[in-house]
Design an enzyme around this catalytic site. Sequence first.
Site, short mmCIF file in Angstrom:
data_model
loop_
_atom_site.label_atom_id
_atom_site.label_comp_id
_atom_site.label_asym_id
_atom_site.label_seq_id
_atom_site.Cartn_x
_atom_site.Cartn_y
_atom_site.Cartn_z
N GLY A 54 0.83 -1.19 0.05
CA GLY A 54 0.13 0.08 0.08
C GLY A 54 1.05 1.25 -0.14
N GLU A 55 0.56 2.06 0.83
CA GLU A 55 1.36 3.21 0.91
C GLU A 55 2.11 3.46 2.59
OE1 GLU A 55 2.27 5.24 -1.42
OE2 GLU A 55 3.57 6.23 -0.07
N SER A 56 3.45 2.96 2.46
CA SER A 56 4.12 2.93 3.85
C SER A 56 3.96 4.20 4.88
CB SER A 56 5.54 2.46 3.60
OG SER A 56 6.24 3.52 2.78
N CYS A 86 6.31 -5.35 0.10
CA CYS A 86 6.20 -4.22 -0.41
C CYS A 86 6.29 -3.05 0.65
CB CYS A 86 5.18 -3.85 -1.46
SG CYS A 86 5.73 -2.66 -2.58
N ARG A 118 12.86 3.16 -1.34
CA ARG A 118 11.50 3.41 -1.86
C ARG A 118 11.67 3.70 -3.27
NH1 ARG A 118 8.09 7.05 1.63
NH2 ARG A 118 6.28 6.43 0.32
N ILE A 147 5.23 -3.28 -7.90
CA ILE A 147 4.41 -2.12 -8.07
C ILE A 147 4.93 -1.02 -7.15
CG2 ILE A 147 2.07 -1.20 -7.75
CD1 ILE A 147 0.72 -4.15 -7.80
N ARG A 148 5.51 0.00 -7.77
CA ARG A 148 6.03 1.06 -7.31
C ARG A 148 6.91 0.50 -6.05
NH1 ARG A 148 4.13 5.17 -4.62
NH2 ARG A 148 2.19 4.20 -4.23
N HIS A 194 4.61 -8.52 -4.26
CA HIS A 194 3.51 -8.73 -3.79
C HIS A 194 2.98 -10.00 -3.93
CE1 HIS A 194 1.78 -4.54 -2.99
NE2 HIS A 194 2.72 -4.07 -4.03
N GLU A 196 1.03 -11.80 -2.78
CA GLU A 196 -0.51 -12.17 -2.53
C GLU A 196 -1.25 -11.75 -3.83
OE1 GLU A 196 1.48 -9.69 -1.23
OE2 GLU A 196 0.25 -7.68 -1.50
N1 GLN Z 1 5.78 2.95 -3.02
C1 GLN Z 1 5.16 2.42 -1.85
C2 GLN Z 1 5.73 3.06 -0.63
O1 GLN Z 1 6.76 3.52 -0.75
C3 GLN Z 1 5.00 1.13 -1.92
C4 GLN Z 1 4.25 0.74 -3.04
C5 GLN Z 1 3.50 -0.92 -2.80
O2 GLN Z 1 3.26 -1.44 -1.50
N2 GLN Z 1 3.05 -1.43 -3.90
O3 GLN Z 1 5.12 2.88 0.33
#
Ligand code: GLN
Length: 217
Positions: A54-56, A86, A118, A147-148, A194, A196
């Site tokens: 997600g977004e840390s 991630c 990151r 993903i990112r 990921h 999952e």
């Molecule tokens: N770029 C996100 C972060 O820095 C991580 C991306 C992800 O969990 N798919 O938190």
Amino acid sequence: MGITIGIMALQGDVEENLNATREALRSLNIDGNAIQVKYPEHIAGVDGLIIPGGESTVIGTLAMLNGSLKVVRERISSGMPVMGTCAGMILLAKRVYDRVVGETRQQLLDILDVTVERNAFGRQIDSFEADLKIKVIGEQPFKGVFIRAPVIRETGNGVDVLARLDDSNDSSKSKNKSKIVAVQQGNIIGTSFHPELSGDTRLHEYFIRLVKEYKSR
Ligand code: GLN
């Protein structure tokens, strides 16, 4: 008594981890369940925890504000298995930076002895899949979904590298740098990708075995 795996459910791909964990429990034929964990008081009831992607920064801030960051840290220190995927892995790390701002100064669990970069492969559009060799789950390649994604640039003593990405998979500027994408430090597993989302539950199965072992101690 069966095992209970908590999925930290503050932000990110919670549902996908619930599904992958339930499927892995079924394929191992282990008695157990997967539940969402939002508040510190729920954490005492789980035998293992998955922190999703997600977004840390968001997950870290919410976990700090509601008090679960501290409780999760204590449980991990006392041996509870945890798997961060991630953003979840970023949260576990001791040192985090990105190329734009340097050290990110975000809320962290500060427990996995690695340095993480990151967004190491660029933006959302630079997301990709790559076949990985992960030594603890057998010879068959594992489809890593990035993903990112972050990457692990340095590991401390006691951190075992489970998988690396080779340059043929990487079109970004980080060619020729060390690209560790899965690690284990005792009861802690971190992945850049990921698991999952790959439709392959072998890594979740590996984690569940750690949880079962912990529970039976
Ligand atoms: N770029 C996100 C972060 O820095 C991580 C991306 C992800 O969990 N798919 O938190």
